[in-house]
Design a protein around this motif. Structure first.
Motif, PDB file in Angstrom:
ATOM      1  N   ARG A  99       0.752  -0.938  -0.108  1.00  0.00           N
ATOM      2  CA  ARG A  99       0.046   0.133   0.036  1.00  0.00           C
ATOM      3  C   ARG A  99       0.884   1.146  -0.067  1.00  0.00           C
ATOM      4  N   ILE A 100       1.826   1.070   0.785  1.00  0.00           N
ATOM      5  CA  ILE A 100       2.943   2.417   0.698  1.00  0.00           C
ATOM      6  C   ILE A 100       3.636   2.631  -0.501  1.00  0.00           C
ATOM      7  N   GLN A 101       3.934   1.312  -1.009  1.00  0.00           N
ATOM      8  CA  GLN A 101       4.546   1.404  -2.362  1.00  0.00           C
ATOM      9  C   GLN A 101       3.764   1.865  -3.428  1.00  0.00           C
ATOM     10  N   LEU A 102       2.432   1.589  -3.418  1.00  0.00           N
ATOM     11  CA  LEU A 102       1.642   1.962  -4.322  1.00  0.00           C
ATOM     12  C   LEU A 102       1.455   3.753  -4.214  1.00  0.00           C
ATOM     13  N   LEU A 103       1.724   4.456  -3.126  1.00  0.00           N
ATOM     14  CA  LEU A 103       1.565   5.809  -3.156  1.00  0.00           C
ATOM     15  C   LEU A 103       3.161   6.381  -3.519  1.00  0.00           C
ATOM     16  N   TYR A 104       4.124   5.514  -3.295  1.00  0.00           N
ATOM     17  CA  TYR A 104       5.429   5.950  -3.584  1.00  0.00           C
ATOM     18  C   TYR A 104       5.497   6.056  -5.189  1.00  0.00           C
ATOM     19  N   LEU A 105       5.058   4.774  -5.855  1.00  0.00           N
ATOM     20  CA  LEU A 105       5.112   4.811  -7.226  1.00  0.00           C
ATOM     21  C   LEU A 105       4.311   6.026  -8.010  1.00  0.00           C
ATOM     22  N   LEU A 106       3.124   6.185  -7.461  1.00  0.00           N
ATOM     23  CA  LEU A 106       2.481   7.535  -7.928  1.00  0.00           C
ATOM     24  C   LEU A 106       3.054   8.819  -7.849  1.00  0.00           C
ATOM     25  N   LYS A 107       3.628   8.790  -6.436  1.00  0.00           N
ATOM     26  CA  LYS A 107       4.270  10.247  -6.024  1.00  0.00           C
ATOM     27  C   LYS A 107       5.429  10.286  -6.877  1.00  0.00           C
ATOM     28  N   THR A 108       6.332   9.383  -7.295  1.00  0.00           N
ATOM     29  CA  THR A 108       7.599   9.509  -8.103  1.00  0.00           C
ATOM     30  C   THR A 108       7.431   9.640  -9.615  1.00  0.00           C
TER      31      THR A 108
ATOM     32  N   LEU B 194      -3.312   8.246   5.171  1.00  0.00           N
ATOM     33  CA  LEU B 194      -2.433   7.119   5.462  1.00  0.00           C
ATOM     34  C   LEU B 194      -2.952   6.204   6.432  1.00  0.00           C
ATOM     35  N   THR B 195      -3.570   6.784   7.857  1.00  0.00           N
ATOM     36  CA  THR B 195      -3.965   5.729   8.770  1.00  0.00           C
ATOM     37  C   THR B 195      -5.015   4.956   8.036  1.00  0.00           C
ATOM     38  N   ALA B 196      -6.089   5.522   7.369  1.00  0.00           N
ATOM     39  CA  ALA B 196      -7.186   4.628   6.706  1.00  0.00           C
ATOM     40  C   ALA B 196      -6.646   3.599   5.629  1.00  0.00           C
ATOM     41  N   LEU B 197      -5.344   3.864   5.163  1.00  0.00           N
ATOM     42  CA  LEU B 197      -4.737   2.973   4.270  1.00  0.00           C
ATOM     43  C   LEU B 197      -4.183   1.673   5.004  1.00  0.00           C
ATOM     44  N   LEU B 198      -3.919   1.961   5.964  1.00  0.00           N
ATOM     45  CA  LEU B 198      -3.013   1.129   6.829  1.00  0.00           C
ATOM     46  C   LEU B 198      -3.919   0.435   7.585  1.00  0.00           C
ATOM     47  N   THR B 199      -5.272   0.738   7.768  1.00  0.00           N
ATOM     48  CA  THR B 199      -5.868  -0.109   8.646  1.00  0.00           C
ATOM     49  C   THR B 199      -6.648  -1.149   8.152  1.00  0.00           C
ATOM     50  N   HIS B 200      -6.435  -2.443   8.642  1.00  0.00           N
ATOM     51  CA  HIS B 200      -7.189  -3.694   8.338  1.00  0.00           C
ATOM     52  C   HIS B 200      -8.380  -4.124   9.153  1.00  0.00           C
ATOM     53  N   THR B 201      -9.446  -4.420   8.411  1.00  0.00           N
ATOM     54  CA  THR B 201     -10.560  -5.027   9.215  1.00  0.00           C
ATOM     55  C   THR B 201     -10.151  -6.540   9.521  1.00  0.00           C
ATOM     56  N   PRO B 202     -10.388  -6.744  10.864  1.00  0.00           N
ATOM     57  CA  PRO B 202     -10.088  -8.276  11.197  1.00  0.00           C
ATOM     58  C   PRO B 202     -10.952  -9.299  10.293  1.00  0.00           C
ATOM     59  N   ARG B 203     -10.344 -10.451  10.243  1.00  0.00           N
ATOM     60  CA  ARG B 203     -10.699 -11.354   9.474  1.00  0.00           C
ATOM     61  C   ARG B 203     -11.169 -12.476  10.611  1.00  0.00           C
ATOM     62  N   THR B 204     -12.466 -12.690  10.725  1.00  0.00           N
ATOM     63  CA  THR B 204     -12.840 -13.410  11.795  1.00  0.00           C
ATOM     64  C   THR B 204     -12.742 -15.036  11.544  1.00  0.00           C
TER      65      THR B 204
ATOM     66  N   VAL C 130      -6.278  -1.774  -6.260  1.00  0.00           N
ATOM     67  CA  VAL C 130      -5.665  -0.526  -6.322  1.00  0.00           C
ATOM     68  C   VAL C 130      -6.435   0.706  -6.190  1.00  0.00           C
ATOM     69  N   GLN C 131      -7.663   0.452  -6.839  1.00  0.00           N
ATOM     70  CA  GLN C 131      -8.727   1.696  -6.502  1.00  0.00           C
ATOM     71  C   GLN C 131      -9.189   1.692  -5.288  1.00  0.00           C
ATOM     72  N   GLU C 132      -9.466   0.388  -4.663  1.00  0.00           N
ATOM     73  CA  GLU C 132      -9.999   0.452  -3.449  1.00  0.00           C
ATOM     74  C   GLU C 132      -9.129   1.080  -2.304  1.00  0.00           C
ATOM     75  N   TRP C 133      -7.755   0.688  -2.467  1.00  0.00           N
ATOM     76  CA  TRP C 133      -6.672   1.380  -1.735  1.00  0.00           C
ATOM     77  C   TRP C 133      -6.524   2.850  -1.747  1.00  0.00           C
ATOM     78  N   LEU C 134      -6.872   3.300  -3.043  1.00  0.00           N
ATOM     79  CA  LEU C 134      -6.924   4.816  -3.275  1.00  0.00           C
ATOM     80  C   LEU C 134      -8.135   5.396  -2.728  1.00  0.00           C
ATOM     81  N   ARG C 135      -9.345   4.861  -2.823  1.00  0.00           N
ATOM     82  CA  ARG C 135     -10.440   5.166  -2.181  1.00  0.00           C
ATOM     83  C   ARG C 135     -10.259   5.443  -0.666  1.00  0.00           C
ATOM     84  N   LEU C 136      -9.657   4.361   0.013  1.00  0.00           N
ATOM     85  CA  LEU C 136      -9.331   4.490   1.326  1.00  0.00           C
ATOM     86  C   LEU C 136      -8.406   5.589   1.961  1.00  0.00           C
ATOM     87  N   TYR C 137      -7.492   5.909   0.866  1.00  0.00           N
ATOM     88  CA  TYR C 137      -6.414   7.059   1.164  1.00  0.00           C
ATOM     89  C   TYR C 137      -7.090   8.363   1.033  1.00  0.00           C
TER      90      TYR C 137
END
Length: 163
Positions: free
Chosen positions: A31-40, A72-82, A60-67
């Motif tokens: 997820r961080i690498q996605l932002l890095y690729l787009l930023k650079t 960044l906090t929303a991007l790195l927050t994961h929902t627990p899988r029960t 990738v679109q879902e990750w960008l929607r979260l961002y």
């Protein structure tokens, strides 16, 4: 042009690179690498970023929607899988574990299935009971085999010496 993202990444390249190295899980690194690729500018579209990351475009679109929604906090927050609920609840597993450690024990896994049904009202397949007892509880239902009355220790020792 389709696929061109409209997103303002607030973090700097250096900050993203530093965060990329400090992530513990692979999914966070991606997820961080996605932002890095787009930023650079290494990826100019969502599709090219998805190709570089080896992910589907929709992911990738879902990750960008979260961002966009929470940074960044929303991007790195994961929902627990029960996962699926266990067919034998924890309280029943604890009762079974106590019963397995008593001196009388069980003679077979089938007997454990019967005990669960009659005493606790839980109907569980043989395979489920076997996996629970053998792999999770690390127990064995078997009791010692009876020894013959006619068995002679002298004959056993003599047999061992000749072999």
């Amino acid at each position: 042009m389709a696929g061109v993202y409209k997103l303002e990444i607030t973090e700097t390249e250096a900050d993203l690179k530093q965060r990329l190295g400090s992530q513990k899980t692979a999914s966070d690194k991606e997820r961080i690498q996605l932002l890095y690729l787009l930023k650079t500018g290494q990826a100019t579209t969502v599709q090219s970023a998805a190709t570089l990351l080896g992910r589907h475009r929709v992911t990738v679109q879902e990750w960008l929607r979260l961002y966009r929604r929470g940074g960044l906090t929303a991007l790195l927050t994961h929902t627990p899988r029960t996962g699926r609920r266990q067919s034998i609840p924890l309280w029943a597993q604890e009762a079974l574990n106590q019963r397995l450690h008593q001196s009388e024990g069980f003679n077979s896994y089938g007997e454990i299935c019967q005990w669960l049904k009659t005493q606790l009202g839980i109907s569980a397949p043989y395979k489920t009971v076997h996996q629970l007892v053998h792999y999770r509880l690390k127990a064995a239902p078997k009791v010692a085999r009876p020894v013959s009355v006619a068995k002679s220790e002298e004959r056993v020792e003599a047999y061992k010496k000749t072999r």
